[in-house]
Design an enzyme around this catalytic site. Structure first.
Site, PDB file in Angstrom:
ATOM      1  N   CYS A 102       1.038  -0.941  -0.142  1.00 40.75           N
ATOM      2  CA  CYS A 102      -0.176  -0.087  -0.170  1.00 40.75           C
ATOM      3  C   CYS A 102       0.664   1.107   0.285  1.00 40.75           C
ATOM      4  O   CYS A 102       2.026   1.035  -0.347  1.00 40.75           O
ATOM      5  CB  CYS A 102      -1.065  -0.081   1.160  1.00 40.75           C
ATOM      6  SG  CYS A 102      -0.235  -0.217   2.867  1.00 40.75           S
ATOM      7  N   THR A 161       2.039   2.970   2.285  1.00 40.10           N
ATOM      8  CA  THR A 161       3.089   3.046   3.505  1.00 40.10           C
ATOM      9  C   THR A 161       3.523   1.696   3.896  1.00 40.10           C
ATOM     10  O   THR A 161       4.555   1.216   4.594  1.00 40.10           O
ATOM     11  CB  THR A 161       2.775   3.791   4.832  1.00 40.10           C
ATOM     12  OG1 THR A 161       1.479   2.894   5.388  1.00 40.10           O
ATOM     13  CG2 THR A 161       2.272   5.091   4.464  1.00 40.10           C
ATOM     14  N   HIS A 167      13.822 -15.875  11.399  1.00 39.02           N
ATOM     15  CA  HIS A 167      13.567 -15.686  12.871  1.00 39.02           C
ATOM     16  C   HIS A 167      12.004 -15.908  13.136  1.00 39.02           C
ATOM     17  O   HIS A 167      11.731 -16.382  13.908  1.00 39.02           O
ATOM     18  CB  HIS A 167      14.262 -14.444  13.418  1.00 39.02           C
ATOM     19  CG  HIS A 167      15.677 -14.332  13.828  1.00 39.02           C
ATOM     20  ND1 HIS A 167      16.297 -13.865  14.783  1.00 39.02           N
ATOM     21  CD2 HIS A 167      16.615 -14.813  12.832  1.00 39.02           C
ATOM     22  CE1 HIS A 167      17.588 -14.074  14.477  1.00 39.02           C
ATOM     23  NE2 HIS A 167      17.957 -14.684  13.519  1.00 39.02           N
ATOM     24  N   HIS A 216      13.239 -20.159  18.218  1.00 37.38           N
ATOM     25  CA  HIS A 216      12.343 -19.170  17.266  1.00 37.38           C
ATOM     26  C   HIS A 216      10.949 -20.021  17.358  1.00 37.38           C
ATOM     27  O   HIS A 216      10.043 -19.301  17.373  1.00 37.38           O
ATOM     28  CB  HIS A 216      13.020 -19.298  16.045  1.00 37.38           C
ATOM     29  CG  HIS A 216      14.178 -18.302  16.024  1.00 37.38           C
ATOM     30  ND1 HIS A 216      14.113 -17.254  16.567  1.00 37.38           N
ATOM     31  CD2 HIS A 216      15.238 -18.506  15.322  1.00 37.38           C
ATOM     32  CE1 HIS A 216      15.544 -16.766  16.442  1.00 37.38           C
ATOM     33  NE2 HIS A 216      16.276 -17.619  15.933  1.00 37.38           N
TER      34      HIS A 216
HETATM   35  C1  RB5 Z   1      -4.036   5.151   0.839  1.00 37.15           C
HETATM   36  O1  RB5 Z   1      -4.039   6.705   0.984  1.00 37.15           O
HETATM   37  C2  RB5 Z   1      -3.071   5.120   2.117  1.00 37.15           C
HETATM   38  O2  RB5 Z   1      -3.510   5.161   3.481  1.00 37.15           O
HETATM   39  C3  RB5 Z   1      -2.761   3.609   1.940  1.00 37.15           C
HETATM   40  O3  RB5 Z   1      -2.143   3.133   0.973  1.00 37.15           O
HETATM   41  C4  RB5 Z   1      -1.696   3.074   3.084  1.00 37.15           C
HETATM   42  O4  RB5 Z   1      -0.672   3.835   3.323  1.00 37.15           O
HETATM   43  C5  RB5 Z   1      -2.360   3.048   4.414  1.00 37.15           C
HETATM   44  O5  RB5 Z   1      -1.755   2.363   5.415  1.00 37.15           O
END
Ligand code: RB5
Length: 146
Positions: free
Chosen positions: A65, A67, A98, A134
């Protein structure tokens, strides 16, 4: 080795780069979408990929996504999923060795394709150590590892 891969709009462009890399390596995958940069809800794609991994239709999952954060939060709600958010190559290997991670999460707004593909390679190519310590630690929070 078969992968399940999914993304939202924030991860779509990086996913295309990762798919090119997987094609070059001849690694089989199921692409669960999304298929453009049009806005979608990342938990929908996290569910599709984690379902494929828990059903053993795929050995490992990749979720991208903007982030990687939302995907990793959603994926880790699913029993049997050990999702790791990685933006460096060392962590990608270490979390297989791990933590026996079975889903890799990355952020398309955080890293570029060169590093992402190196992370993917380390994740795919590094085996779980199978060390007793582990397994013991993982079984303390994941009943599927007990
Ligand atoms: C979308 O704008 C963004 O929130 C999504 O891609 C992601 O980063 C969410 O964690």
């Amino acid at each position: 080795m078969k992968l399940a891969i999914g993304c939202d709009h924030g991860g779509y462009e990086l996913k295309c780069e990762v798919l090119k890399h997987l094609n070059e390596r001849g690694i089989e995958y199921i692409d669960f979408g999304c298929d453009s940069t049009a806005s979608v809800d990342y938990p929908v794609y996290a569910k599709k990929v984690t379902d494929a991994v828990t059903a053993k239709e795929a050995d490992l999952g990749i979720l991208i996504c903007g982030t990687g954060l939302g995907m990793s939060m959603a994926a880790n709600k699913v029993e049997g999923i050990r999702a790791a958010l990685c933006h460096d190559a060392f962590s990608a290997a270490a979390t297989k060795e791990h933590n026996n991670a079975n889903v890799l999460c990355m952020g398309g707004r955080i890293i570029g394709p060169g590093l992402a593909c190196l992370i993917v390679d380390n994740f795919i190519d590094t085996p779980f150590s199978n060390d007793e310590r582990h397994i013991r630690r993982l079984s303390l929070f994941d009943p599927t590892m007990a």
